[in-house]
Design an enzyme around this catalytic site. Structure first.
Site, mmCIF file in Angstrom:
data_model
loop_
_atom_site.group_PDB
_atom_site.id
_atom_site.type_symbol
_atom_site.label_atom_id
_atom_site.label_comp_id
_atom_site.label_asym_id
_atom_site.label_seq_id
_atom_site.Cartn_x
_atom_site.Cartn_y
_atom_site.Cartn_z
ATOM 1 N N GLY A 17 0.817 -1.210 0.000
ATOM 2 C CA GLY A 17 0.000 0.000 0.000
ATOM 3 C C GLY A 17 0.847 1.254 0.000
ATOM 4 O O GLY A 17 0.558 2.219 -0.707
ATOM 5 N N ALA A 39 -7.338 -9.487 2.159
ATOM 6 C CA ALA A 39 -6.079 -8.749 2.073
ATOM 7 C C ALA A 39 -6.317 -7.329 2.559
ATOM 8 O O ALA A 39 -7.445 -6.879 2.678
ATOM 9 C CB ALA A 39 -5.572 -8.734 0.635
ATOM 10 N N HIS A 41 -4.286 -3.152 2.802
ATOM 11 C CA HIS A 41 -3.151 -2.248 2.694
ATOM 12 C C HIS A 41 -3.327 -1.151 3.737
ATOM 13 O O HIS A 41 -4.426 -0.641 3.927
ATOM 14 C CB HIS A 41 -3.093 -1.579 1.313
ATOM 15 N N THR A 128 -9.274 -16.526 6.644
ATOM 16 C CA THR A 128 -9.833 -15.387 7.372
ATOM 17 C C THR A 128 -11.318 -15.546 7.642
ATOM 18 O O THR A 128 -11.909 -14.748 8.360
ATOM 19 C CB THR A 128 -9.624 -14.081 6.571
ATOM 20 N N ARG A 142 -18.075 -22.830 -12.060
ATOM 21 C CA ARG A 142 -19.011 -22.164 -12.974
ATOM 22 C C ARG A 142 -20.418 -22.013 -12.405
ATOM 23 O O ARG A 142 -21.415 -22.048 -13.125
ATOM 24 C CB ARG A 142 -19.034 -22.885 -14.329
ATOM 25 N N GLN A 223 -2.097 -9.947 -0.925
ATOM 26 C CA GLN A 223 -1.277 -11.037 -0.391
ATOM 27 C C GLN A 223 0.132 -11.000 -0.966
ATOM 28 O O GLN A 223 0.661 -9.935 -1.224
ATOM 29 C CB GLN A 223 -1.939 -12.410 -0.644
ATOM 30 N N ARG A 302 -4.983 -9.973 13.194
ATOM 31 C CA ARG A 302 -4.225 -11.068 13.790
ATOM 32 C C ARG A 302 -2.750 -10.713 13.900
ATOM 33 O O ARG A 302 -2.189 -10.090 12.996
ATOM 34 C CB ARG A 302 -4.363 -12.336 12.938
ATOM 35 N N GLY A 412 11.967 1.816 2.214
ATOM 36 C CA GLY A 412 11.089 2.458 3.178
ATOM 37 C C GLY A 412 11.763 2.516 4.536
ATOM 38 O O GLY A 412 12.248 1.509 5.048
ATOM 39 N N GLY A 414 10.169 4.344 7.193
ATOM 40 C CA GLY A 414 9.142 4.811 8.126
ATOM 41 C C GLY A 414 7.772 4.636 7.503
ATOM 42 O O GLY A 414 7.643 4.289 6.325
#
Length: 430
Positions: A17, A39, A41, A128, A142, A223, A302, A412, A414
């Site tokens: 994200g 999922a 972000h 989940t 289908r 994911q 979690r 990254g 932070g």
């Protein structure tokens, strides 16, 4: 203009994200191409924190058109609640476009997901419980419900009634549950028709026309690579293809239109749910990573299992996704560790493996072979160039780049969108 894919290179939760949001102002479309609200972000802008579950991260950038592609499975209630939540916070969501071919998660998918997982007991997958797997199962069988079915009540009823013939037998005779009422489910789904109608389009046509017009399209997966239904740590995987190949089938964009694939790697490793995890730490270091890194699932809440960086996984992700670049996230979390082990290979029954083993059994028995690097104590959260990083942090980044097989183009340091070191231009398609 070619399309660009952004994919998780571990078990998800790598910080996709943040990467998508960072690129957002320079792209025209951001497309979610698989997964559902299993999922999530997390994007931090200033003092505001946004948790996105179904909506593409591009929703937070006013100049971007966010698209939910045909490969996504959508819980209508979750999507509408997420839209309402962002609208209440002053975010314009009117630009959102949803594929008419995306499949819908119904109440019976959620019910079956939960009772099946409970029935498995100790053999549970770690789902989940949000109906993702059963929805993809119906898609393949289908008998699925698609977004476009909301606009044809007769077809919708036929499909729901047809699906419940078998599912009610299972619920009643196997799980000792009540049969579900088709009328209730149809009425519930139809209640969302008016909300969906202005959002729905032929997104494959839309995106290909955008590329023809020279627009930049960024495709983001949910994911991560090791949760891919084909290439992940099966059966402890998701029900779709988060890998770069899934971006084509999940969006309707042909593979020849993609020329850059950016993998997101955390500076250590985490996973949520059951399954093998060679570098998992069940000690104070693992808890320290979890606490400092805020390692809880965006969608589920979690606690994430934490471990040291796993180079065989990184090399595997580079190979199966065809990575051209890596975005390394959460380097700052490692500040303060005196020594930082990196898994460079596995030992399985006395044999050294440089790559992921072929079988599930072998991977379950894999033991990490570590090379230990010196840590650093200096704060790196304000670094904006490689030269700003402590010397040992620079060495750590270089070591990961060398052993992973693809260049680290951004780092990254932070949570905020500005807390990033850019080494190479991620959108340079030349």
């Amino acid at each position: 203009m070619p399309a660009i894919v952004l994919v998780g290179s571990q078990w998800g939760d790598e910080g996709k994200g943040k990467a998508t949001d960072l690129l957002g102002s320079r792209v025209d479309y951001v497309v979610r191409y698989q997964g559902g609200n299993n999922a999530g972000h997390t994007v931090v802008i200033g003092d505001q924190r946004f948790a996105l579950h179904l909506l593409p991260s591009g929703i937070l950038t006013p100049s971007v058109i966010p698209v939910i592609g045909n490969g996504v499975v959508i819980d209508p209630a979750v999507l509408m609640a997420e839209i309402a939540g962002l609208t209440d916070r002053g975010i314009d969501t009117s630009r959102l476009v949803v594929s008419a071919n995306a499949h819908l998660i119904t109440s019976y998918h959620v019910t079956l997901d939960k009772v099946t997982e409970r029935f498995l007991g100790k053999a549970k997958i770690g789902t989940t419980g949000r109906g993702i797997g059963p929805t993809y199962s119906d898609k393949v069988a289908r008998i699925g419900i698609r977004v476009q079915d909301l606009f044809d009540p007769s077809i919708l009823r036929q499909k729901v009634e047809g699906a419940l013939v078998g599912k009610n037998q299972v619920l009643v005779k196997v799980y000792n549950r009540r049969a579900l009422d088709a009328d209730v489910i149809v009425d519930e789904l139809l209640s969302y028709a008016d909300s969906f109608r202005p959002l729905v389009a032929d997104t494959s046509l839309l995106l290909n026309q955008a590329l023809d017009a020279g627009k930049v399209v960024l495709l983001e997966g949910g994911q991560g690579t090791l949760l891919d239904i084909d290439h992940g740590t099966y059966p402890f995987v998701t029900s779709s293809n988060p890998t770069a190949g899934g971006a084509c089938s999940g969006s309707g964009i042909g593979p020849t239109r993609i020329n850059r694939v950016i993998g997101i790697l955390k500076a250590y490793t985490t996973r949520v749910g059951s399954g093998p995890f060679p570098t998992e730490l069940l000690d104070d270091d693992g808890e320290r990573l979890r606490t400092i890194g805020g390692e809880r699932g965006t969608t589920t809440g979690r606690p994430r299992r934490c471990g040291w960086f796993d180079a065989p996984i990184a090399r595997f992700a580079t190979r199966v996704n065809g990575l051209t670049d890596t975005f390394l996230t959460k380097l700052d979390v490692l500040t303060g560790f005196e020594r930082i082990p990196v898994c460079v290979a596995y030992e399985i029954d006395g044999t050294r493996y440089e790559e992921l083993p072929m079988t599930q059994t072998e991977f379950h028995h894999a033991r990490p072979i570590y090379e230990v690097l010196p840590g650093w104590s200096e704060d790196c959260s304000q670094a904006r160039t490689m030269e700003d990083l402590p010397a040992n942090a620079r060495s750590y980044v270089q070591f990961l780049e060398d052993i992973s097989g693809t260049r680290i183009s951004a780092i990254g340091v932070g949570q905020d969108r500005t807390a990033t070191i850019s080494r190479y231009d991620l959108l340079d398609t030349q």
